[in-house]
Write a protein that holds these residues in place. Structure first.
Motif, PDB file in Angstrom:
ATOM      1  N   ALA A 530       0.837  -1.325  -0.065  1.00 51.32           N
ATOM      2  CA  ALA A 530       0.036   0.070  -0.082  1.00 51.32           C
ATOM      3  C   ALA A 530       0.758   1.073  -0.108  1.00 51.32           C
ATOM      4  CB  ALA A 530      -0.906  -0.148   1.212  1.00 51.32           C
ATOM      5  N   ASP A 531       0.089   2.329  -0.252  1.00 52.28           N
ATOM      6  CA  ASP A 531       1.100   3.545  -0.196  1.00 52.28           C
ATOM      7  C   ASP A 531       1.995   3.761   1.138  1.00 52.28           C
ATOM      8  OD1 ASP A 531       0.347   4.544  -2.784  1.00 52.28           O
ATOM      9  OD2 ASP A 531      -1.397   5.404  -1.955  1.00 52.28           O
ATOM     10  N   GLU A 532       1.343   3.373   2.401  1.00 55.56           N
ATOM     11  CA  GLU A 532       1.930   3.385   3.357  1.00 55.56           C
ATOM     12  C   GLU A 532       1.697   1.840   4.079  1.00 55.56           C
ATOM     13  OE1 GLU A 532       0.372   6.306   6.172  1.00 55.56           O
ATOM     14  OE2 GLU A 532       0.644   8.062   4.637  1.00 55.56           O
ATOM     15  N   GLY A 533       3.005   1.241   4.313  1.00 59.04           N
ATOM     16  CA  GLY A 533       2.582  -0.033   4.958  1.00 59.04           C
ATOM     17  C   GLY A 533       2.736  -1.273   3.982  1.00 59.04           C
ATOM     18  N   TRP A 534       2.536  -2.285   4.643  1.00 59.89           N
ATOM     19  CA  TRP A 534       2.540  -3.737   4.054  1.00 59.89           C
ATOM     20  C   TRP A 534       1.977  -4.553   4.806  1.00 59.89           C
ATOM     21  CZ3 TRP A 534       5.400  -7.262   6.480  1.00 59.89           C
ATOM     22  CH2 TRP A 534       6.770  -6.923   7.266  1.00 59.89           C
ATOM     23  N   ALA A 535       1.585  -5.608   4.468  1.00 57.61           N
ATOM     24  CA  ALA A 535       1.018  -6.770   5.256  1.00 57.61           C
ATOM     25  C   ALA A 535       1.441  -8.228   4.460  1.00 57.61           C
ATOM     26  CB  ALA A 535      -0.579  -6.729   5.318  1.00 57.61           C
ATOM     27  N   ILE A 536       1.325  -9.241   5.299  1.00 58.40           N
ATOM     28  CA  ILE A 536       1.638 -10.613   4.883  1.00 58.40           C
ATOM     29  C   ILE A 536       0.371 -11.621   5.335  1.00 58.40           C
ATOM     30  CG2 ILE A 536       3.181 -12.626   5.203  1.00 58.40           C
ATOM     31  CD1 ILE A 536       5.264 -10.865   5.705  1.00 58.40           C
ATOM     32  N   ASP A 537       0.178 -12.275   4.241  1.00 57.95           N
ATOM     33  CA  ASP A 537      -0.832 -13.510   4.476  1.00 57.95           C
ATOM     34  C   ASP A 537      -0.029 -14.632   4.146  1.00 57.95           C
ATOM     35  OD1 ASP A 537      -3.183 -12.204   5.190  1.00 57.95           O
ATOM     36  OD2 ASP A 537      -4.177 -12.201   3.298  1.00 57.95           O
ATOM     37  N   TYR A 538      -0.387 -15.476   5.131  1.00 57.67           N
ATOM     38  CA  TYR A 538       0.140 -16.842   4.863  1.00 57.67           C
ATOM     39  C   TYR A 538      -0.848 -17.986   5.002  1.00 57.67           C
ATOM     40  CZ  TYR A 538       2.971 -21.399   6.240  1.00 57.67           C
ATOM     41  OH  TYR A 538       3.406 -22.623   6.236  1.00 57.67           O
ATOM     42  N   TRP A 539      -1.084 -18.591   3.790  1.00 63.02           N
ATOM     43  CA  TRP A 539      -1.850 -19.585   3.830  1.00 63.02           C
ATOM     44  C   TRP A 539      -1.246 -21.080   3.710  1.00 63.02           C
ATOM     45  CZ3 TRP A 539      -6.992 -20.781   4.632  1.00 63.02           C
ATOM     46  CH2 TRP A 539      -7.330 -21.917   4.009  1.00 63.02           C
ATOM     47  N   THR A 540      -1.744 -21.827   4.972  1.00 63.74           N
ATOM     48  CA  THR A 540      -1.164 -22.879   5.238  1.00 63.74           C
ATOM     49  C   THR A 540      -1.367 -24.031   4.310  1.00 63.74           C
ATOM     50  OG1 THR A 540      -2.218 -23.621   6.791  1.00 63.74           O
ATOM     51  CG2 THR A 540      -0.429 -22.254   7.455  1.00 63.74           C
ATOM     52  N   GLY A 541      -2.647 -23.778   3.715  1.00 57.30           N
ATOM     53  CA  GLY A 541      -3.280 -25.174   3.169  1.00 57.30           C
ATOM     54  C   GLY A 541      -4.445 -25.382   3.689  1.00 57.30           C
ATOM     55  N   VAL A 542      -4.631 -25.133   5.244  1.00 61.00           N
ATOM     56  CA  VAL A 542      -5.585 -25.111   5.868  1.00 61.00           C
ATOM     57  C   VAL A 542      -6.277 -24.078   6.742  1.00 61.00           C
ATOM     58  CG1 VAL A 542      -6.099 -26.657   8.044  1.00 61.00           C
ATOM     59  CG2 VAL A 542      -4.701 -27.571   6.484  1.00 61.00           C
ATOM     60  N   GLU A 543      -5.446 -23.071   7.142  1.00 61.87           N
ATOM     61  CA  GLU A 543      -5.617 -22.010   7.739  1.00 61.87           C
ATOM     62  C   GLU A 543      -5.026 -20.840   7.368  1.00 61.87           C
ATOM     63  OE1 GLU A 543      -4.987 -22.039  11.956  1.00 61.87           O
ATOM     64  OE2 GLU A 543      -3.023 -22.804  11.737  1.00 61.87           O
ATOM     65  N   LEU A 544      -5.463 -19.662   7.641  1.00 58.37           N
ATOM     66  CA  LEU A 544      -4.701 -18.460   7.215  1.00 58.37           C
ATOM     67  C   LEU A 544      -4.125 -17.618   8.380  1.00 58.37           C
ATOM     68  CD1 LEU A 544      -4.319 -15.965   5.140  1.00 58.37           C
ATOM     69  CD2 LEU A 544      -6.444 -14.973   5.974  1.00 58.37           C
ATOM     70  N   LYS A 545      -2.763 -17.299   8.363  1.00 64.43           N
ATOM     71  CA  LYS A 545      -2.069 -16.307   9.442  1.00 64.43           C
ATOM     72  C   LYS A 545      -1.824 -15.072   8.735  1.00 64.43           C
ATOM     73  CE  LYS A 545      -0.532 -20.428  11.895  1.00 64.43           C
ATOM     74  NZ  LYS A 545       0.675 -21.146  12.357  1.00 64.43           N
ATOM     75  N   SER A 546      -1.797 -13.931   9.466  1.00 61.94           N
ATOM     76  CA  SER A 546      -1.547 -12.774   8.955  1.00 61.94           C
ATOM     77  C   SER A 546      -0.606 -11.847   9.872  1.00 61.94           C
ATOM     78  CB  SER A 546      -2.666 -12.149   8.541  1.00 61.94           C
ATOM     79  OG  SER A 546      -2.605 -10.865   8.078  1.00 61.94           O
ATOM     80  N   TYR A 547      -0.115 -10.925   9.336  1.00 60.67           N
ATOM     81  CA  TYR A 547       0.774  -9.760   9.842  1.00 60.67           C
ATOM     82  C   TYR A 547       0.501  -8.335   8.995  1.00 60.67           C
ATOM     83  CZ  TYR A 547       4.536  -6.902  11.779  1.00 60.67           C
ATOM     84  OH  TYR A 547       5.234  -5.926  12.275  1.00 60.67           O
ATOM     85  N   ASN A 548       0.047  -7.376   9.785  1.00 59.26           N
ATOM     86  CA  ASN A 548      -0.077  -6.229   8.976  1.00 59.26           C
ATOM     87  C   ASN A 548       0.833  -5.358   9.526  1.00 59.26           C
ATOM     88  OD1 ASN A 548      -1.251  -3.698   8.260  1.00 59.26           O
ATOM     89  ND2 ASN A 548      -3.235  -4.209   8.432  1.00 59.26           N
ATOM     90  N   GLN A 549       1.605  -4.714   8.781  1.00 57.84           N
ATOM     91  CA  GLN A 549       2.485  -3.509   9.019  1.00 57.84           C
ATOM     92  C   GLN A 549       2.012  -2.154   8.611  1.00 57.84           C
ATOM     93  OE1 GLN A 549       4.985  -3.886  10.836  1.00 57.84           O
ATOM     94  NE2 GLN A 549       6.284  -1.808  10.444  1.00 57.84           N
ATOM     95  N   SER A 550       1.121  -1.278   9.375  1.00 64.37           N
ATOM     96  CA  SER A 550       0.796  -0.191   9.190  1.00 64.37           C
ATOM     97  C   SER A 550      -0.413   0.095   7.847  1.00 64.37           C
ATOM     98  CB  SER A 550       1.961   0.704   8.923  1.00 64.37           C
ATOM     99  OG  SER A 550       2.861   0.607   9.990  1.00 64.37           O
ATOM    100  N   ILE A 551      -0.937  -0.888   7.525  1.00 67.40           N
ATOM    101  CA  ILE A 551      -2.061  -0.728   6.489  1.00 67.40           C
ATOM    102  C   ILE A 551      -3.087  -0.289   7.358  1.00 67.40           C
ATOM    103  CG2 ILE A 551      -3.331  -1.776   4.639  1.00 67.40           C
ATOM    104  CD1 ILE A 551      -0.978  -3.081   3.655  1.00 67.40           C
TER     105      ILE A 551
END
Length: 638
Positions: A530-551
């Protein structure tokens, strides 16, 4: 009911086949080549007629013309779109009245010349601007802008709304913020009254509503309902209509044009007009329909409705009633010929799906119940229309908006009659509201009715049980529409054939679902930008894990959530484990991934592919274990 009774429907299918072919296999041609190709096709057809060719040969020659026309037409329009980069000051003509924004005023300029180091160069480029000039911009004015505009960015993340493509369909290729002192009004077009008649009339009617509708919250809705001006609606109001399943009311469409026609036909019902006077009045009515369509912005839904009612009114001149599917197909061909890109617009797709659903399914739904009370019969007829429209459009609505309005039926039963009353009072207000006493009285009634409508919608927003963050696959969409067609054709086509094809469709859908389920088990990582910040989505194949950096949560609705919905990951992720090092780096242990500022370093857990998102989809990016995170989203697949 025979397919041969609807010639324009056949023409539309072949024409659409050519349009789809142009998207799959673009064929760039000049205007001259385009015209020569059409002339050659007609010459071949007339030669075949002179040689008394077989009827089937002539038929397929005619259909092939439609396919070729559809294939070449988009390139004809693409040549007209000028995306020249303006690298200096430019001279432009104002195309609209200013639209107030919190810190600026929005408008549209048509750049005619720009200065390139030593000379003025002729261009033809539309630019959406946000200016802070103390002077109001008026359509027809010539404005000199001292700064250059900026190109509109393509989507940076998967399934993000394509704002660039949306504006490009409108012919807009650039945007610009113009501070005070960076623009200068040069002159006004001498013949602006002719070219900007619709804009001036829309502005006068808008001023009339502002003068006599005193309720502040009612005014934007009145402008949307009566004039098609939805850009003043705030987000809360849009959500109230959308979540209740009555968003279609705010889009000027068949409902609004139909009410206009009904009001104007009602005025002459008591009069015993001669045949000539009646036909003259109907021709004037056609002119009024298209004037209203122009004032409201010529959106796909209002053009479709205007073409339909025009043909119906013209049919009354000859005491004929043309088949509704011929009217629908003819209006679609007309709109696509003018702008082939319109078939990608959500409004165009939903508008035609809704009307087709109403025509095909509403009579079948009505037969389910025969109320004895006239009031119940009216409500059931109205409810059947809403159900038919929702059945036809809900797959596409879920695809685009990832939600379904559970309370659409009671909401429509309450809101549509109120909207009908608003239009019944609002249209006379636009016609005779210049009379002070009448304008004030009618304005109060319109504003009060809108307040009642808003109160009802707020009540529906408080109800529980909402279906949000939904997803649907193309195979499921096709299955739903195919089964609805089977239902509509049940009395006209042999039932054994329909049952056979229904089983085939269900089998294909089941296989497609299994393949989708298998492919969704592969782990992958998406880093959104994004214009400010970034984020990570990790799909394990079973569930979703995420981390958001300033979005921000508001940006996440457009940057992150669309991809989660389309990927069927859900929107309730677990927290992705992260550690902060002494150097300030972020280490994601589950991914064996370190991010330092805008650099990404992979550990021993190497992905199979590292891809970057661009306008065409995911493309190969790098095989390096240490790389700069690009401007767009990036994906790691394992």
């Amino acid at each position: 009911m025979r397919f041969s009774d609807y010639p324009f429907l056949r023409y539309l299918l072949f024409f659409l086949a050519g349009i789809c072919l142009s998207f799959l296999f673009p064929f760039g041609v000049s205007k001259l080549v385009f015209l020569i190709s059409i002339v050659l096709l007609w010459l071949i057809y007339f030669l075949a007629v002179r040689q008394k060719a077989n009827l089937s040969i002539l038929t397929w020659l005619a259909y092939s013309q439609l396919i070729v026309l559809g294939w070449l037409l988009p390139s004809f329009h693409r040549e007209e779109q000028n995306e020249t980069v303006l690298d200096g000051p430019y001279l432009a003509q104002v195309q609209a009245y200013d639209m107030p924004k919190p810190n600026s005023k929005e408008n549209l300029l048509l750049a005619q010349y720009y200065f390139d180091s030593s000379k003025w160069i002729k261009v033809n480029q539309q630019i959406i601007i946000y200016h802070q000039s103390a002077q109001e911009f008026i359509p027809g004015q010539w404005v000199l802008v001292s700064d250059k505009p900026e190109k509109i960015e393509a989507p940076r993340n998967p399934n993000e709304f394509d704002y660039k493509g949306f504006l490009l369909l409108k012919g807009i290729t650039a945007r610009q913020f113009i501070p005070e002192g960076k623009s200068q009004i040069i002159s006004v077009e001498t013949n602006r009254l002719f070219y900007f008649f619709a804009d001036d009339l829309r502005k006068s009617l808008s001023d009339l509503l502002e003068k006599y509708i005193s309720q502040k919250s009612s005014l934007p809705i009145a402008k949307a309902l009566l004039l098609g001006q939805k850009n003043q609606l705030d987000r809360s109001t849009r959500q109230a209509y959308s979540e209740s399943g009555v968003m279609h009311i705010l889009a000027v469409s068949g409902l609004h044009v139909g009410i206009l026609v009904a009001v104007l036909l009602f005025l002459i019902r008591p009069l015993k007009l001669s045949v000539l006077a009646r036909k003259s009045y109907l021709l004037v009515l056609v002119l009024v329909i298209w004037t209203y369509a122009t004032i409201t912005g010529l959106s796909p839904s209002v053009v479709r409705a205007s073409v339909m009612f025009t043909l119906i009114v013209l049919g009354q001149l000859r005491d004929r009633k043309p088949p509704i599917f011929n009217i629908l197909a003819f209006s679609a061909i007309l709109m696509i010929a003018v702008n082939p890109g319109v078939i990608t617009e959500v409004g165009f797709q939903l508008s035609y799906l809704a009307v087709a659903g109403i025509v095909l399914l509403q009579p079948l739904i009505v037969r389910v119940w025969y109320p004895k009370s006239r009031i119940l019969e009216y409500l059931w007829q109205l409810g059947a229309v809403s159900i038919a429209a929702q059945l036809a459009t809900f797959p596409l609505s879920v695809w685009y908006f990832h939600s379904f309005p559970v309370w659409f039926l009671p909401a429509n039963l309450l809101v549509i009659p109120i909207t009908f009353l608003i239009m019944q009072v609002g249209i006379p207000m636009l016609l005779i509201g210049w009379i002070p006493f009448l304008g004030k009285a009618l304005g109060w009634v319109v504003g009060s009715l809108i307040q009642v409508e808003l109160w009802i919608l707020e009540a529906f927003r408080l109800l529980p049980f909402r279906l949000n963050e939904l997803t649907i696959q193309p195979a499921t969409m096709l299955l739903v529409w195919s089964l609805l067609l089977v239902w509509a054709a049940w009395e006209y086509v042999p039932k054994k054939q329909l049952a056979f094809w229904s089983v085939v469709l269900l089998f294909v859908w089941a296989m497609s679902g299994m393949l989708q389920l298998i492919s969704n088990q592969n782990p992958e990582v998406v880093i959104y930008r994004a214009d400010e910040g970034w984020a990570i989505d990790y799909w394990t194949g079973v569930e979703l894990k995420s981390y958001n950096q300033s979005i921000s949560s508001e940006d996440a609705d457009y940057v992150i959530l669309p991809n989660r919905a389309k990927s069927n990951w859900g929107n309730y992720p677990q927290e992705l484990q992260v550690f902060s090092t002494q150097e300030g780096d972020l280490y994601f242990s589950e991914l064996d991934l370190t991010i330092n500022g805008k650099r990404m370093v992979l550990g021993q857990k190497s992905p199979q592919n590292i891809q970057m998102w661009d306008s065409q989809g995911w493309i190969k990016h790098s095989d390096s274990k240490s790389l700069e995170i690009p401007f767009n989203a990036i994906r790691l697949t394992f």
